[in-house]
Design a protein around this motif. Structure first.
Motif, PDB file in Angstrom:
ATOM      1  N   LEU A 185       1.857   6.519   5.419  1.00  0.00           N
ATOM      2  CA  LEU A 185       3.264   6.185   5.580  1.00  0.00           C
ATOM      3  C   LEU A 185       3.427   5.408   6.885  1.00  0.00           C
ATOM      4  O   LEU A 185       2.981   5.848   7.938  1.00  0.00           O
ATOM      5  N   VAL A 186       4.057   4.240   6.800  1.00  0.00           N
ATOM      6  CA  VAL A 186       4.259   3.383   7.972  1.00  0.00           C
ATOM      7  C   VAL A 186       5.749   3.111   8.111  1.00  0.00           C
ATOM      8  O   VAL A 186       6.395   2.614   7.177  1.00  0.00           O
ATOM      9  N   ALA A 187       6.295   3.441   9.284  1.00  0.00           N
ATOM     10  CA  ALA A 187       7.723   3.201   9.535  1.00  0.00           C
ATOM     11  C   ALA A 187       7.966   1.713   9.742  1.00  0.00           C
ATOM     12  O   ALA A 187       7.240   1.043  10.466  1.00  0.00           O
ATOM     13  N   GLU A 188       9.020   1.194   9.086  1.00  0.00           N
ATOM     14  CA  GLU A 188       9.411  -0.196   9.242  1.00  0.00           C
ATOM     15  C   GLU A 188      10.830  -0.253   9.795  1.00  0.00           C
ATOM     16  O   GLU A 188      11.392   0.756  10.209  1.00  0.00           O
ATOM     17  N   SER A 189      11.393  -1.461   9.829  1.00  0.00           N
ATOM     18  CA  SER A 189      12.734  -1.628  10.376  1.00  0.00           C
ATOM     19  C   SER A 189      13.793  -1.119   9.401  1.00  0.00           C
ATOM     20  O   SER A 189      13.535  -0.932   8.208  1.00  0.00           O
ATOM     21  N   ASP A 190      14.991  -0.905   9.935  1.00  0.00           N
ATOM     22  CA  ASP A 190      16.154  -0.489   9.135  1.00  0.00           C
ATOM     23  C   ASP A 190      15.941   0.832   8.421  1.00  0.00           C
ATOM     24  O   ASP A 190      16.472   1.052   7.327  1.00  0.00           O
ATOM     25  N   LYS A 218     -11.245   3.784 -13.659  1.00  0.00           N
ATOM     26  CA  LYS A 218     -12.541   4.455 -13.650  1.00  0.00           C
ATOM     27  C   LYS A 218     -12.892   4.977 -12.266  1.00  0.00           C
ATOM     28  O   LYS A 218     -13.514   6.040 -12.139  1.00  0.00           O
ATOM     29  N   TYR A 219     -12.515   4.191 -11.252  1.00  0.00           N
ATOM     30  CA  TYR A 219     -12.943   4.548  -9.896  1.00  0.00           C
ATOM     31  C   TYR A 219     -11.757   4.941  -8.999  1.00  0.00           C
ATOM     32  O   TYR A 219     -11.714   6.035  -8.469  1.00  0.00           O
ATOM     33  N   PHE A 220     -10.803   4.029  -8.855  1.00  0.00           N
ATOM     34  CA  PHE A 220      -9.645   4.378  -8.019  1.00  0.00           C
ATOM     35  C   PHE A 220      -8.471   3.469  -8.380  1.00  0.00           C
ATOM     36  O   PHE A 220      -8.633   2.425  -9.021  1.00  0.00           O
ATOM     37  N   GLN A 221      -7.268   3.877  -7.923  1.00  0.00           N
ATOM     38  CA  GLN A 221      -6.063   3.073  -8.126  1.00  0.00           C
ATOM     39  C   GLN A 221      -5.090   3.348  -6.982  1.00  0.00           C
ATOM     40  O   GLN A 221      -4.939   4.492  -6.531  1.00  0.00           O
ATOM     41  N   ASN A 222      -4.438   2.267  -6.509  1.00  0.00           N
ATOM     42  CA  ASN A 222      -3.471   2.369  -5.417  1.00  0.00           C
ATOM     43  C   ASN A 222      -2.049   2.329  -5.961  1.00  0.00           C
ATOM     44  O   ASN A 222      -1.755   1.590  -6.906  1.00  0.00           O
ATOM     45  N   PHE A 223      -1.181   3.104  -5.325  1.00  0.00           N
ATOM     46  CA  PHE A 223       0.254   3.061  -5.603  1.00  0.00           C
ATOM     47  C   PHE A 223       0.954   2.777  -4.280  1.00  0.00           C
ATOM     48  O   PHE A 223       0.832   3.547  -3.324  1.00  0.00           O
ATOM     49  N   GLU A 224       1.687   1.655  -4.223  1.00  0.00           N
ATOM     50  CA  GLU A 224       2.325   1.239  -2.977  1.00  0.00           C
ATOM     51  C   GLU A 224       3.776   0.872  -3.224  1.00  0.00           C
ATOM     52  O   GLU A 224       4.160   0.482  -4.333  1.00  0.00           O
ATOM     53  N   GLY A 225       4.576   0.986  -2.173  1.00  0.00           N
ATOM     54  CA  GLY A 225       5.981   0.608  -2.268  1.00  0.00           C
ATOM     55  C   GLY A 225       6.703   0.899  -0.965  1.00  0.00           C
ATOM     56  O   GLY A 225       6.102   1.313   0.038  1.00  0.00           O
ATOM     57  N   THR A 226       8.010   0.692  -0.978  1.00  0.00           N
ATOM     58  CA  THR A 226       8.850   0.916   0.199  1.00  0.00           C
ATOM     59  C   THR A 226      10.009   1.820  -0.178  1.00  0.00           C
ATOM     60  O   THR A 226      10.629   1.629  -1.239  1.00  0.00           O
ATOM     61  N   ILE A 227      10.286   2.802   0.665  1.00  0.00           N
ATOM     62  CA  ILE A 227      11.359   3.755   0.395  1.00  0.00           C
ATOM     63  C   ILE A 227      12.337   3.776   1.577  1.00  0.00           C
ATOM     64  O   ILE A 227      11.978   3.434   2.705  1.00  0.00           O
ATOM     65  N   LYS A 228      13.547   4.174   1.260  1.00  0.00           N
ATOM     66  CA  LYS A 228      14.590   4.331   2.281  1.00  0.00           C
ATOM     67  C   LYS A 228      15.477   5.492   1.877  1.00  0.00           C
ATOM     68  O   LYS A 228      15.907   5.579   0.719  1.00  0.00           O
ATOM     69  N   PHE A 229      15.787   6.365   2.837  1.00  0.00           N
ATOM     70  CA  PHE A 229      16.529   7.587   2.543  1.00  0.00           C
ATOM     71  C   PHE A 229      18.021   7.401   2.782  1.00  0.00           C
ATOM     72  O   PHE A 229      18.439   6.522   3.540  1.00  0.00           O
ATOM     73  N   ILE A 287       3.163  10.493   9.341  1.00  0.00           N
ATOM     74  CA  ILE A 287       3.743   9.409  10.141  1.00  0.00           C
ATOM     75  C   ILE A 287       3.029   9.283  11.479  1.00  0.00           C
ATOM     76  O   ILE A 287       2.657   8.196  11.904  1.00  0.00           O
ATOM     77  N   VAL A 288       2.776  10.387  12.139  1.00  0.00           N
ATOM     78  CA  VAL A 288       2.198  10.352  13.482  1.00  0.00           C
ATOM     79  C   VAL A 288       0.737   9.969  13.440  1.00  0.00           C
ATOM     80  O   VAL A 288       0.289   9.048  14.117  1.00  0.00           O
ATOM     81  N   GLY A 289      -0.047  10.647  12.603  1.00  0.00           N
ATOM     82  CA  GLY A 289      -1.488  10.435  12.631  1.00  0.00           C
ATOM     83  C   GLY A 289      -2.006   9.442  11.634  1.00  0.00           C
ATOM     84  O   GLY A 289      -3.104   8.909  11.777  1.00  0.00           O
ATOM     85  N   GLY A 290      -1.248   9.137  10.584  1.00  0.00           N
ATOM     86  CA  GLY A 290      -1.720   8.224   9.568  1.00  0.00           C
ATOM     87  C   GLY A 290      -2.810   8.803   8.703  1.00  0.00           C
ATOM     88  O   GLY A 290      -3.511   8.094   7.995  1.00  0.00           O
ATOM     89  N   GLU A 291      -3.000  10.104   8.761  1.00  0.00           N
ATOM     90  CA  GLU A 291      -4.036  10.751   7.959  1.00  0.00           C
ATOM     91  C   GLU A 291      -3.399  11.718   6.972  1.00  0.00           C
ATOM     92  O   GLU A 291      -2.283  12.199   7.169  1.00  0.00           O
ATOM     93  N   GLN A 292      -4.129  12.016   5.930  1.00  0.00           N
ATOM     94  CA  GLN A 292      -3.647  12.962   4.942  1.00  0.00           C
ATOM     95  C   GLN A 292      -3.786  14.387   5.480  1.00  0.00           C
ATOM     96  O   GLN A 292      -4.825  14.784   5.972  1.00  0.00           O
ATOM     97  N   VAL A 293      -2.701  15.148   5.419  1.00  0.00           N
ATOM     98  CA  VAL A 293      -2.717  16.553   5.857  1.00  0.00           C
ATOM     99  C   VAL A 293      -2.215  17.392   4.695  1.00  0.00           C
ATOM    100  O   VAL A 293      -1.060  17.293   4.273  1.00  0.00           O
ATOM    101  N   ASN A 294      -3.060  18.211   4.149  1.00  0.00           N
ATOM    102  CA  ASN A 294      -2.699  19.042   3.005  1.00  0.00           C
ATOM    103  C   ASN A 294      -2.098  20.358   3.485  1.00  0.00           C
ATOM    104  O   ASN A 294      -2.715  21.095   4.230  1.00  0.00           O
TER     105      ASN A 294
END
Length: 256
Positions: A136-141, A199-210, A243-250
């Protein structure tokens, strides 16, 4: 006997008027000469010597030229010193920046190497789907760019298919905890459940706003394979940690 007044008219004319002009000019010249003689006499009486004054003026001119040259040299030296200092400072900053970028690239390449090794050298166990990475990467607005990577763990002889759901829970202004699905928060139009097939992997990407006054808490990824032989997976990821570390935390995982 009456007498009558007699009117006499006399005409006075100046003969040779140019003599008067010459006389006036001569008088002015005499006055100017007298003033100049008085001025020179006063200077001589005060000890004024023209040659000494000329020498002093020439000396001052030379001194001004010398000081001007000296000031120019000092300005050049100062500019050189300042330029060298800035070059050293900029070079040090550039080295540090390059070093940090290189270390980040090495770390990223190592992560990618580990990722691809897990794909090309799978174990012989049964197939499963793993939420390999969430970013998750914070953007403008107030917007956030997300990326979810799914991989097939185990055998890769067949493609896995199914649906994936992405949602976020958080706290509203009144303190109530609600979960928002992807169509509610996505900037672009999308569906609640997105199809996958790989077969191997797939990415899901997009932009969200609350919505306003909404504080996100957890990021949910729910994977529902089409085959009943492959277990379902649900990952619950702490929002602040991503958001802070950019790593997956389960913080929780369930499989059906």
């Amino acid at each position: 006997m009456k007498s009558f007044p007699v009117h006499n008219r006399h005409l006075i004319s100046i003969q040779r008027p140019h003599l008067w002009v010459l006389s006036a000019l001569l008088l002015v010249a005499i006055v100017v000469l007298a003033v100049w003689v008085s001025f020179e006499y006063g200077r001589q009486a005060a000890g004024y010597v023209q040659s000494e004054t000329d020498e002093q003026i020439e000396f001052l001119h030379r001194r001004i030229d010398e000081l001007t040259d000296q000031n120019t040299r000092l300005l050049r030296q100062n500019a050189k010193l300042e330029r060298d200092h800035n070059i050293d400072k900029d070079a040090g900053s550039q080295v540090n920046k390059t070093l940090a970028e290189s270390q980040a690239q090495i770390l990223e390449m190592r992560e990618e190497l580990t990722f691809y090794r897990s794909i090309v050298s799978p174990n012989k166990s049964k197939r499963s789907i793993v939420v390999k990475k969430v970013q998750l990467v914070a953007e403008s607005d107030g917007k956030y760019k997300y990326k979810v990577v799914l991989i097939q763990d185990g055998r890769h002889d067949l493609a896995v298919r199914g649906l994936v759901e992405i949602s976020v829970d958080g706290e509203q202004a009144d303190g109530q905890i609600v979960r928002l699905d992807l169509p509610t928060v996505s900037v672009k139009k999308t569906t609640k459940r997105q199809k996958f097939g790989f077969k191997y992997f797939q990415n899901f990407e997009g932009t969200i706003k609350f919505p306003d006054q909404f504080t996100p808490k957890n990021f949910y990824v729910r994977v529902m394979p089409q085959s009943s032989k492959i277990p379902r997976v649900e990952e619950v990821l702490d929002w602040d940690a991503i958001i802070v570390g950019g790593e997956q935390v389960n913080v929780g995982q369930t499989e059906n």
